[in-house]
Each structure stands twice: as C-alpha cells, then as structure tokens.
Design a protein around this motif. Structure first.
Motif, PDB file in Angstrom:
ATOM      1  N   THR A  76      39.918  43.302  24.944  1.00 48.71           N
ATOM      2  CA  THR A  76      40.453  43.874  26.183  1.00 48.71           C
ATOM      3  C   THR A  76      41.913  43.481  26.379  1.00 48.71           C
ATOM      4  O   THR A  76      42.750  44.300  26.801  1.00 48.71           O
ATOM      5  CB  THR A  76      39.622  43.386  27.387  1.00 48.71           C
ATOM      6  OG1 THR A  76      38.253  43.738  27.179  1.00 48.71           O
ATOM      7  CG2 THR A  76      40.106  44.017  28.678  1.00 48.71           C
ATOM      8  N   TYR A  98      45.157  39.357  35.168  1.00 48.33           N
ATOM      9  CA  TYR A  98      45.005  39.550  33.725  1.00 48.33           C
ATOM     10  C   TYR A  98      45.602  40.888  33.253  1.00 48.33           C
ATOM     11  O   TYR A  98      46.096  40.991  32.115  1.00 48.33           O
ATOM     12  CB  TYR A  98      43.527  39.445  33.333  1.00 48.33           C
ATOM     13  CG  TYR A  98      42.763  40.744  33.348  1.00 48.33           C
ATOM     14  CD1 TYR A  98      42.634  41.519  32.196  1.00 48.33           C
ATOM     15  CD2 TYR A  98      42.188  41.228  34.534  1.00 48.33           C
ATOM     16  CE1 TYR A  98      41.953  42.725  32.210  1.00 48.33           C
ATOM     17  CE2 TYR A  98      41.508  42.420  34.550  1.00 48.33           C
ATOM     18  CZ  TYR A  98      41.385  43.166  33.389  1.00 48.33           C
ATOM     19  OH  TYR A  98      40.717  44.362  33.406  1.00 48.33           O
ATOM     20  N   GLU A  99      45.578  41.913  34.092  1.00 47.06           N
ATOM     21  CA  GLU A  99      46.101  43.223  33.675  1.00 47.06           C
ATOM     22  C   GLU A  99      47.618  43.264  33.638  1.00 47.06           C
ATOM     23  O   GLU A  99      48.210  44.082  32.923  1.00 47.06           O
ATOM     24  CB  GLU A  99      45.591  44.315  34.616  1.00 47.06           C
ATOM     25  CG  GLU A  99      44.104  44.619  34.459  1.00 47.06           C
ATOM     26  CD  GLU A  99      43.663  45.786  35.338  1.00 47.06           C
ATOM     27  OE1 GLU A  99      43.124  46.760  34.776  1.00 47.06           O
ATOM     28  OE2 GLU A  99      43.859  45.715  36.566  1.00 47.06           O
ATOM     29  N   LYS A 151      31.059  43.002  33.970  1.00 44.74           N
ATOM     30  CA  LYS A 151      32.279  43.567  33.376  1.00 44.74           C
ATOM     31  C   LYS A 151      32.201  45.098  33.348  1.00 44.74           C
ATOM     32  O   LYS A 151      33.184  45.781  33.636  1.00 44.74           O
ATOM     33  CB  LYS A 151      32.471  43.014  31.971  1.00 44.74           C
ATOM     34  CG  LYS A 151      33.675  43.591  31.216  1.00 44.74           C
ATOM     35  CD  LYS A 151      33.812  42.918  29.860  1.00 44.74           C
ATOM     36  CE  LYS A 151      34.943  43.536  29.058  1.00 44.74           C
ATOM     37  NZ  LYS A 151      34.635  44.914  28.609  1.00 44.74           N
ATOM     38  N   GLU A 152      31.034  45.619  33.007  1.00 43.46           N
ATOM     39  CA  GLU A 152      30.880  47.072  32.941  1.00 43.46           C
ATOM     40  C   GLU A 152      30.891  47.706  34.330  1.00 43.46           C
ATOM     41  O   GLU A 152      31.467  48.774  34.533  1.00 43.46           O
ATOM     42  CB  GLU A 152      29.577  47.427  32.219  1.00 43.46           C
ATOM     43  CG  GLU A 152      29.412  48.936  31.998  1.00 43.46           C
ATOM     44  CD  GLU A 152      28.242  49.262  31.099  1.00 43.46           C
ATOM     45  OE1 GLU A 152      27.123  49.389  31.620  1.00 43.46           O
ATOM     46  OE2 GLU A 152      28.443  49.394  29.879  1.00 43.46           O
ATOM     47  N   ASP A 153      30.286  47.041  35.308  1.00 46.50           N
ATOM     48  CA  ASP A 153      30.170  47.610  36.658  1.00 46.50           C
ATOM     49  C   ASP A 153      31.422  47.407  37.507  1.00 46.50           C
ATOM     50  O   ASP A 153      31.814  48.296  38.266  1.00 46.50           O
ATOM     51  CB  ASP A 153      28.967  47.000  37.384  1.00 46.50           C
ATOM     52  CG  ASP A 153      27.641  47.444  36.791  1.00 46.50           C
ATOM     53  OD1 ASP A 153      27.644  48.424  36.021  1.00 46.50           O
ATOM     54  OD2 ASP A 153      26.616  46.801  37.075  1.00 46.50           O
ATOM     55  N   LEU A 154      32.064  46.213  37.390  1.00 48.38           N
ATOM     56  CA  LEU A 154      33.154  45.856  38.292  1.00 48.38           C
ATOM     57  C   LEU A 154      34.515  45.760  37.612  1.00 48.38           C
ATOM     58  O   LEU A 154      35.543  45.816  38.281  1.00 48.38           O
ATOM     59  CB  LEU A 154      32.841  44.519  38.985  1.00 48.38           C
ATOM     60  CG  LEU A 154      31.531  44.450  39.785  1.00 48.38           C
ATOM     61  CD1 LEU A 154      31.330  43.034  40.330  1.00 48.38           C
ATOM     62  CD2 LEU A 154      31.540  45.468  40.917  1.00 48.38           C
ATOM     63  N   GLY A 155      34.514  45.549  36.297  1.00 46.53           N
ATOM     64  CA  GLY A 155      35.767  45.304  35.603  1.00 46.53           C
ATOM     65  C   GLY A 155      35.966  43.827  35.349  1.00 46.53           C
ATOM     66  O   GLY A 155      35.301  42.966  35.955  1.00 46.53           O
ATOM     67  N   LEU A 156      36.903  43.493  34.478  1.00 50.21           N
ATOM     68  CA  LEU A 156      37.098  42.114  34.047  1.00 50.21           C
ATOM     69  C   LEU A 156      37.647  41.226  35.162  1.00 50.21           C
ATOM     70  O   LEU A 156      37.195  40.087  35.351  1.00 50.21           O
ATOM     71  CB  LEU A 156      38.042  42.085  32.837  1.00 50.21           C
ATOM     72  CG  LEU A 156      38.029  40.824  31.968  1.00 50.21           C
ATOM     73  CD1 LEU A 156      36.620  40.520  31.490  1.00 50.21           C
ATOM     74  CD2 LEU A 156      38.966  41.008  30.778  1.00 50.21           C
ATOM     75  N   GLY A 157      38.621  41.734  35.945  1.00 49.71           N
ATOM     76  CA  GLY A 157      39.238  40.917  36.996  1.00 49.71           C
ATOM     77  C   GLY A 157      38.247  40.441  38.038  1.00 49.71           C
ATOM     78  O   GLY A 157      38.135  39.236  38.296  1.00 49.71           O
ATOM     79  N   PRO A 158      37.517  41.345  38.705  1.00 47.00           N
ATOM     80  CA  PRO A 158      36.527  40.895  39.693  1.00 47.00           C
ATOM     81  C   PRO A 158      35.457  39.979  39.101  1.00 47.00           C
ATOM     82  O   PRO A 158      34.960  39.076  39.787  1.00 47.00           O
ATOM     83  CB  PRO A 158      35.914  42.220  40.177  1.00 47.00           C
ATOM     84  CG  PRO A 158      36.990  43.237  39.968  1.00 47.00           C
ATOM     85  CD  PRO A 158      37.669  42.815  38.701  1.00 47.00           C
ATOM     86  N   THR A 159      35.109  40.188  37.822  1.00 45.20           N
ATOM     87  CA  THR A 159      34.116  39.316  37.171  1.00 45.20           C
ATOM     88  C   THR A 159      34.630  37.885  37.105  1.00 45.20           C
ATOM     89  O   THR A 159      33.899  36.927  37.401  1.00 45.20           O
ATOM     90  CB  THR A 159      33.797  39.829  35.757  1.00 45.20           C
ATOM     91  OG1 THR A 159      33.242  41.142  35.854  1.00 45.20           O
ATOM     92  CG2 THR A 159      32.802  38.919  35.057  1.00 45.20           C
TER      93      THR A 159
END
Length: 477
Positions: free
Chosen positions: A295, A353-354, A419-427
């Motif tokens: 990612t 992170y993005e 990660k699939e439902d919320l994305g990496l940042g919120p996880t």
C-alpha cells in the motif's frame, strides 16, 4: 573432585545463579531453546511474505485471508495451556520434541496443499506446535538463566525478527528464481526444513531442567541432570537431610487456578495485559507489513518485500537491545514506555500515512517496530516466565500465552477486515487504543521480577491449595 550435595531446589537455583555466564552444555541448551522460538517465528511468518501471491493464486477473499492467517493463533489458544500442563507434569523436553514434529507435518501439508482447505489443515498443525513450544521454551530458558541475567530472556524477541527477516530474504530469492505465484509454497516449505533441523538438534542435545525436577521432588534426577549439564559430580542428599519443598503445587491441571490468587493475581494481570496488547498490535500491524508495504510503496513485490525487510531490521535491533532496555528500566516500565511510543506511531500513521513523504513512510513503521520489539514485544513472555515458581511456570506461560494468542488471533482477523471496510488510516487509529490502554495498566501495577532478589521458587507466601488460612495469609501479604 568431591561430590556437590543437593539438599533441595534452593541448592539447584543457587548453583545456577552463581554461574558467571551461560556457557558449556547449559549455553547450548539455552540457544537450542531459542532455536525453537526461531522456528515458531519462522513458521508463523512464512505466510506473511507470500500472502499477496497466495491470495491471487488461490483466489482468496478478505474473509478467507483473515481466517487463514489467524487460524494458527486460534489453535495456539488451545494448545498453549495444554503444552504448559504437559511440561509442568512430565518435563520440558518431551513436549518440545513433539512440537517440532507437529511443525514439520504442518509445513508439509501447507507446502503441497492442492486447496485452501488443505492449507488450513497445515496451519492447524503449525498453531499446535507454536502453542506447545513457546510456553515451554521460555520456561526452560528461565531455568538455565542466572538471576542477574534475567533480562536476557528478552533475547527471544531479536531471534523472532531474525526469523521473520530470513523469511523475507528467502521470499526475494524465490521470486528471483521465477517460481511465480507458487512462491508461498516455497516459503511455508522452508519452515519444514527448519523444523527438521531443530528436531534433530534438540533430540540430541537437550537435557531436562534440574530446577523442574527438584521442585517436583525428584532430587536424584536433578543431580543427574546437573552432572550432565555442568560436568561436575552432583549427588542428592540423604532423604532425612533434604530441605522441604515450599508451597509445592500438586493438583495437576488445577494448578492454573493458583496464578489468579494472592500475590500471583497482579502478576497475571500485568503479564496477560502485555501479552495480549503486544500481540494485537504486532499481528495487526507488524505481521502484515508486507501487505502494508504494498500500500505504501506500490505493487512491486520485490520493492514492497524489501520495504518490509527494512522495517523488520529495526525489529532485530530493538529485540537484541531489549535485554539491556529491560535491565535499565525494568520489564514493567520498559513495557509502559514502549506502549506509549507505539501509540504515538499508530496515531501518526492513521492521520498522515497517505500524505507522508517516502522517508517518513519508511521511518514511522520502522520506529513502530523498534519501540514494540525493544519494550512490550519481548516483555510479556519474560514477565510471565519470571513471575511463577517452577512447577507452575510452564502452565502459567501456557495460560498467559493463550491470552496472547487470543490477541494475535484478533489482530490477524480484524486487520484485513477493517482495512477493507474502513481503509488503512482509520484502522491504525482504532488499533492505537490498544497500546494506550496497556500503557495505563503497566503504569498502575508495580510488580517487576527483575526488581526483586527472591526467586519465585523460594517465595514463602505464594498461594497454594492447602488451606483457606494459607490463601488468606497470601492475600494479606
């Protein structure tokens, strides 16, 4: 050379504590126990390096990935206490050898599996081996480690990351061999080779723990083991001259209740908290570093794997530094500080992170691994190993290890779904609650086995089953 007379467990512990270093046969046993932990880490992380290719090769959904990666930890929850009970009842060595056989079977089944279900079967055996082996190996390490070197038990953390890094290096080598999507088969198959090597060496050179034998009242066997290990003539004292065994636990599997009573209760809470929290944060983030690297750095397998390798090199650094960190701060305080630093890293990853420049995308996960491995990553198992007397030690490690395996299973299961439902940042932000909570608990409970001069094997106020009066006395003290 005159015989060295052993009157009881105190003489065994005192002799081991008097050793200037861990050398000779004792040193070989110490490193072979660590070698077993290398295998545990190697087997557990074998899937991680090839998880991306495996997902494509077997056409796995996120739920299947989560189930597969967490299965070994769910199985370990059951086999942790079973392994601990076997080791406390029958000795340390037989279950350790059995664990290597299970690891070999698991690696073979997974490497040649024609289907997802067969890979699952292989991971079941890997989880059973991991669950049995880890609690016992740590107990064995403690029983061959002089008291002033207690913090050296944390060396296992450096060994863990060395194993993980070895997997990543092998993954790059296999990739360059042109094995394609089957790269994951080579990764899990190589764990079988390591299991076979460890089986041969442990079967040949390991010697039973004399501390365990003495605590179990088998002083003649303890003397035999001491002679074999230290190359000096040890003999058991005459029966009438032997020291009594204080607070000996004789209730078999029911002994596990003792770790939730009296002076042991806060120790169990502390070790269990560190075990579970560090497992969640590592297996939700550290284990998935190859996927996180994809990612962060794009979909090039070699670049992403090398990125994950850089992260894990910081784990090696922190892991091998952790004995000195634990010695300086104490295991409890080092855990609290490490959890606090990991919390900060997860918040930074969650928020930025993005948008982070490439050097920060390398630095922040690397610092996460450094703070984790230098503090709580190593300390949970060391805390549980050093907090209980010998005939409870492996069993306590099993119970607390099961708590840690629950955390590992949750981390492995939850991360890909979130990660699939919320994305990496919120996880990352959700997971940051775990080290923050653990930091608070480690700051409240003050027990630290590296800050006491009394061995748990010689404590006179340890809880036991003999009477309610004994329990009341232990609670008051």
């Amino acid at each position: 050379m005159s015989n060295i007379v052993l009157r009881g467990v105190h003489d065994v512990v005192s002799y081991i504590d008097s050793r200037p270093k861990i050398s000779g046969r004792a040193g070989l046993i110490w490193w072979l126990a660590l070698g077993g932990l290398f295998l545990d880490a190697f087997s557990n992380s074998a899937l991680a390096a090839g998880l991306g290719p495996m997902t494509k090769d077997l056409h796995l959904s996120a739920i299947q990935v989560a189930t597969l990666t967490s299965l070994a930890s769910w199985v370990a929850i059951v086999f942790n206490p079973i392994g601990g009970w076997l080791a406390d009842k029958y000795g340390r060595i037989p279950p350790l050898i059995i664990a290597k056989v299970l690891a070999l079977v698991g690696a073979g089944l997974a490497a040649f599996a024609p289907s997802f279900e067969m890979v699952m079967a292989g991971r079941f055996f890997v989880g059973a081996a991991y669950g049995i082996d880890f609690a016992i190996a740590m107990a064995l390490l403690a029983e061959f480690t002089p008291a002033r070197f207690k913090s050296r038990l944390n060396t296992w953390q450096g060994v863990w990351y060395t194993a993980v890094s070895s997997n990543l290096i092998l993954a790059v080598l296999f990739y360059n061999m042109g094995v394609g999507a089957a790269i994951w088969r080579y990764a899990v198959g190589s764990a079988g080779v390591v299991a076979l090597i460890m089986f041969i060496f442990q079967l040949t050179y390991l010697v039973e723990s004399p501390t365990w034998a003495a605590r179990k009242g088998m002083l003649e066997r303890a003397a035999t083991y001491m002679t074999k290990i230290y190359k000096e003539p040890f003999v058991a004292a005459d029966v009438e001259d032997r020291a009594p065994i204080l607070n000996q636990a004789t209730k078999g599997f029911a002994n596990v209740a003792l770790i939730f009573r009296g002076i042991y209760l806060p120790r169990t809470i502390l070790a269990g908290t560190v075990q579970m929290a560090q497992s969640i944060q590592y297996f939700a983030v550290g284990w998935y570093l190859p996927i996180i690297s994809l990612t962060l750095f794009g979909q090039n397998f070699v670049v992403a794997t090398l990125g994950a390798l850089v992260f894990n090199l910081f784990g090696i650094l922190g892991g091998f530094m952790s004995p000195q960190i634990g010695k300086f701060f104490g295991l409890r305080k080092a855990s609290a500080l490490g959890f606090g630093a990991v919390f900060v890293m997860l918040v930074i990853l969650g928020l930025f992170y993005e948008t982070m420049p490439i050097f920060l995308a390398f630095l922040v996960p690397s610092l996460f691994i450094l703070f984790h491995s230098g503090g709580p990553g190593a300390n949970g198992k060391s805390l549980s190993t050093l907090s209980f007397r010998s005939e409870l030690r492996a069993g306590a490690n099993g119970i607390i290890g099961a708590i840690g395996s629950t955390g590992a299973a949750l981390g492995l299961l939850v991360f890909p779904i979130l990660k699939e439902d919320l994305g990496l940042g919120p996880t990352f932000l959700i997971l940051s609650v775990v080290p923050l909570t653990a930091c608070i608990i480690c700051s409240v409970i003050k027990w630290d086995p590296t800050r006491t001069s009394i061995s748990p094997d010689e404590e006179t106020n340890a809880p036991q089953f003999k009477s309610d009066v004994a329990l009341a006395t232990a609670l008051v003290k």
